[in-house]
Scaffold this motif. Structure first.
Motif, mmCIF file in Angstrom:
data_model
loop_
_atom_site.group_PDB
_atom_site.id
_atom_site.type_symbol
_atom_site.label_atom_id
_atom_site.label_comp_id
_atom_site.label_asym_id
_atom_site.label_seq_id
_atom_site.Cartn_x
_atom_site.Cartn_y
_atom_site.Cartn_z
ATOM 1 N N ILE A 116 85.054 36.309 60.582
ATOM 2 C CA ILE A 116 85.802 37.464 60.107
ATOM 3 C C ILE A 116 85.459 37.670 58.638
ATOM 4 C CG2 ILE A 116 88.129 38.346 59.663
ATOM 5 C CD1 ILE A 116 89.025 36.626 62.105
ATOM 6 N N LYS A 117 85.235 38.907 58.236
ATOM 7 C CA LYS A 117 84.886 39.221 56.846
ATOM 8 C C LYS A 117 86.056 38.917 55.909
ATOM 9 C CE LYS A 117 80.821 40.986 57.595
ATOM 10 N NZ LYS A 117 79.652 40.212 57.278
ATOM 11 N N ILE A 118 85.742 38.331 54.753
ATOM 12 C CA ILE A 118 86.753 37.917 53.782
ATOM 13 C C ILE A 118 86.477 38.591 52.435
ATOM 14 C CG2 ILE A 118 87.824 35.954 52.604
ATOM 15 C CD1 ILE A 118 87.987 35.679 55.660
ATOM 16 N N VAL A 119 87.516 39.206 51.860
ATOM 17 C CA VAL A 119 87.445 39.753 50.505
ATOM 18 C C VAL A 119 88.603 39.155 49.720
ATOM 19 C CG1 VAL A 119 87.571 41.829 49.067
ATOM 20 C CG2 VAL A 119 86.398 41.913 51.279
ATOM 21 N N HIS A 120 88.286 38.560 48.583
ATOM 22 C CA HIS A 120 89.317 37.971 47.723
ATOM 23 C C HIS A 120 89.299 38.684 46.377
ATOM 24 C CE1 HIS A 120 92.005 35.047 45.917
ATOM 25 N NE2 HIS A 120 91.171 34.974 44.901
ATOM 26 N N ILE A 121 90.489 39.024 45.893
ATOM 27 C CA ILE A 121 90.617 39.637 44.572
ATOM 28 C C ILE A 121 91.344 38.657 43.665
ATOM 29 C CG2 ILE A 121 91.569 41.570 43.265
ATOM 30 C CD1 ILE A 121 91.259 43.235 45.849
ATOM 31 N N GLU A 122 90.652 38.197 42.658
ATOM 32 C CA GLU A 122 91.238 37.224 41.715
ATOM 33 C C GLU A 122 92.268 37.921 40.836
ATOM 34 O OE1 GLU A 122 91.352 33.263 40.004
ATOM 35 O OE2 GLU A 122 91.032 34.175 41.934
ATOM 36 N N SER A 123 93.272 37.198 40.445
ATOM 37 C CA SER A 123 94.384 37.741 39.671
ATOM 38 C C SER A 123 93.920 38.379 38.367
ATOM 39 C CB SER A 123 95.374 36.617 39.354
ATOM 40 O OG SER A 123 96.403 37.092 38.534
ATOM 41 N N MET A 124 94.611 39.462 37.977
ATOM 42 C CA MET A 124 94.260 40.177 36.743
ATOM 43 C C MET A 124 94.556 39.361 35.491
ATOM 44 S SD MET A 124 97.241 43.075 36.344
ATOM 45 C CE MET A 124 97.374 43.568 38.039
ATOM 46 N N CYS A 125 95.325 38.289 35.617
ATOM 47 C CA CYS A 125 95.647 37.487 34.431
ATOM 48 C C CYS A 125 94.556 36.465 34.128
ATOM 49 C CB CYS A 125 97.000 36.804 34.593
ATOM 50 S SG CYS A 125 97.046 35.597 35.901
ATOM 51 N N ARG A 126 93.511 36.411 34.932
ATOM 52 C CA ARG A 126 92.410 35.478 34.699
ATOM 53 C C ARG A 126 91.330 36.139 33.845
ATOM 54 N NH1 ARG A 126 93.134 30.204 35.522
ATOM 55 N NH2 ARG A 126 94.589 29.888 37.214
ATOM 56 N N PHE A 127 91.064 35.538 32.670
ATOM 57 C CA PHE A 127 90.052 36.082 31.755
ATOM 58 C C PHE A 127 88.853 35.157 31.578
ATOM 59 C CE2 PHE A 127 93.751 38.503 30.574
ATOM 60 C CZ PHE A 127 93.237 39.746 30.267
ATOM 61 N N TYR A 128 89.093 33.844 31.534
ATOM 62 C CA TYR A 128 88.035 32.913 31.156
ATOM 63 C C TYR A 128 87.535 32.045 32.299
ATOM 64 C CZ TYR A 128 89.844 34.491 26.727
ATOM 65 O OH TYR A 128 90.264 35.283 25.700
ATOM 66 N N ASN A 129 88.368 31.789 33.277
ATOM 67 C CA ASN A 129 87.919 31.017 34.437
ATOM 68 C C ASN A 129 88.752 31.396 35.650
ATOM 69 O OD1 ASN A 129 90.348 29.713 33.947
ATOM 70 N ND2 ASN A 129 89.375 27.954 32.988
ATOM 71 N N ILE A 130 88.232 31.102 36.837
ATOM 72 C CA ILE A 130 88.955 31.466 38.049
ATOM 73 C C ILE A 130 89.978 30.385 38.387
ATOM 74 C CG2 ILE A 130 87.109 32.913 38.935
ATOM 75 C CD1 ILE A 130 86.308 30.675 40.808
ATOM 76 N N SER A 131 90.942 30.746 39.192
ATOM 77 C CA SER A 131 92.013 29.829 39.579
ATOM 78 C C SER A 131 91.478 28.733 40.501
ATOM 79 C CB SER A 131 93.116 30.606 40.297
ATOM 80 O OG SER A 131 92.601 31.171 41.486
ATOM 81 N N LEU A 132 92.276 27.704 40.690
ATOM 82 C CA LEU A 132 91.896 26.615 41.586
ATOM 83 C C LEU A 132 91.701 27.143 43.010
ATOM 84 C CD1 LEU A 132 91.394 23.636 42.102
ATOM 85 C CD2 LEU A 132 93.866 23.325 42.345
ATOM 86 N N SER A 133 92.622 27.989 43.469
ATOM 87 C CA SER A 133 92.461 28.553 44.816
ATOM 88 C C SER A 133 91.225 29.452 44.862
ATOM 89 C CB SER A 133 93.707 29.316 45.247
ATOM 90 O OG SER A 133 94.004 30.356 44.364
ATOM 91 N N GLY A 134 90.953 30.172 43.784
ATOM 92 C CA GLY A 134 89.761 31.015 43.719
ATOM 93 C C GLY A 134 88.475 30.212 43.826
ATOM 94 N N ARG A 135 88.463 29.015 43.244
ATOM 95 C CA ARG A 135 87.273 28.155 43.325
ATOM 96 C C ARG A 135 86.975 27.755 44.765
ATOM 97 N NH1 ARG A 135 89.188 24.383 38.473
ATOM 98 N NH2 ARG A 135 89.296 26.062 36.961
ATOM 99 N N VAL A 136 88.026 27.525 45.539
ATOM 100 C CA VAL A 136 87.843 27.170 46.947
ATOM 101 C C VAL A 136 87.482 28.412 47.753
ATOM 102 C CG1 VAL A 136 88.988 26.251 49.008
ATOM 103 C CG2 VAL A 136 89.434 25.217 46.770
ATOM 104 N N ILE A 137 88.231 29.482 47.554
ATOM 105 C CA ILE A 137 88.048 30.702 48.347
ATOM 106 C C ILE A 137 86.671 31.322 48.132
ATOM 107 C CG2 ILE A 137 88.861 33.087 48.614
ATOM 108 C CD1 ILE A 137 91.724 31.959 48.162
#
Length: 164
Positions: A116-137
């Motif tokens: 199934i196709k997956i699209v993830h949108i990282e939170s707008m409060c992230r400026f310098y690095n992605i979140s821990l969940s974002g690193r996995v996703i």
């Protein structure tokens, strides 16, 4: 034949607010007129959009206690898997759209196994690095969209989508 749907997966608070903004945009856009209907999987027990089917999932960690997290996580994973498989059996899921947080990881991994196709949108409060969940996703996402240009410059695979 099973009904075709898209799955929206988000946590509560700011993640749900971002999903609400995104869904409002999609409702008002002519580009999504013929899109399959959406189902919302969230840790929140309410949505601004009463017409969406709401599937409640559990938080996978306690924000107050690390000890509670040890007991909560396995139970939450089992409950969330059960909820996800109920959706996968009942509907033909065409795509998953996520704004995070960690509650989205398990549904995304399972949906990816079903191609199934997956699209993830990282939170707008992230400026310098992605979140821990974002690193996995990002390992499973077909598209990984960030909302800040400074973050988009960090990796060639990030797509700058602007703010919601």
């Amino acid at each position: 034949m099973r009904k075709r749907v898209n799955l929206l997966v988000c946590g509560n608070g700011g993640h749900q607010h971002e999903m609400d903004l995104l869904y409002s945009y999609m409702l008002n856009s002519t580009r999504f007129v013929d899109a399959s209907p959406f189902i919302l999987m969230t840790t929140s027990h309410h949505s601004r959009f009463n017409h969406l089917e709401l599937i409640n999932i559990m938080e996978v960690r306690s924000k107050e206690s690390k000890i509670s997290t040890l007991f909560l996580t396995p139970i939450a994973i089992i409950v969330n898997l059960f909820q996800l498989f109920r959706v996968l059996i009942r509907y033909k899921v065409c795509g998953v759209l996520s704004t995070g947080p960690g509650v989205a990881i398990i549904p995304i991994i399972i949906c990816k196994l079903f191609r199934i196709k997956i699209v993830h949108i990282e939170s707008m409060c992230r400026f310098y690095n992605i979140s821990l969940s974002g690193r996995v996703i990002r390992l499973f996402a077909d598209k990984f969209i960030v909302q800040n240009e400074s973050l988009a410059r960090k990796c060639k695979t990030f797509i700058y989508g602007g703010r919601l």
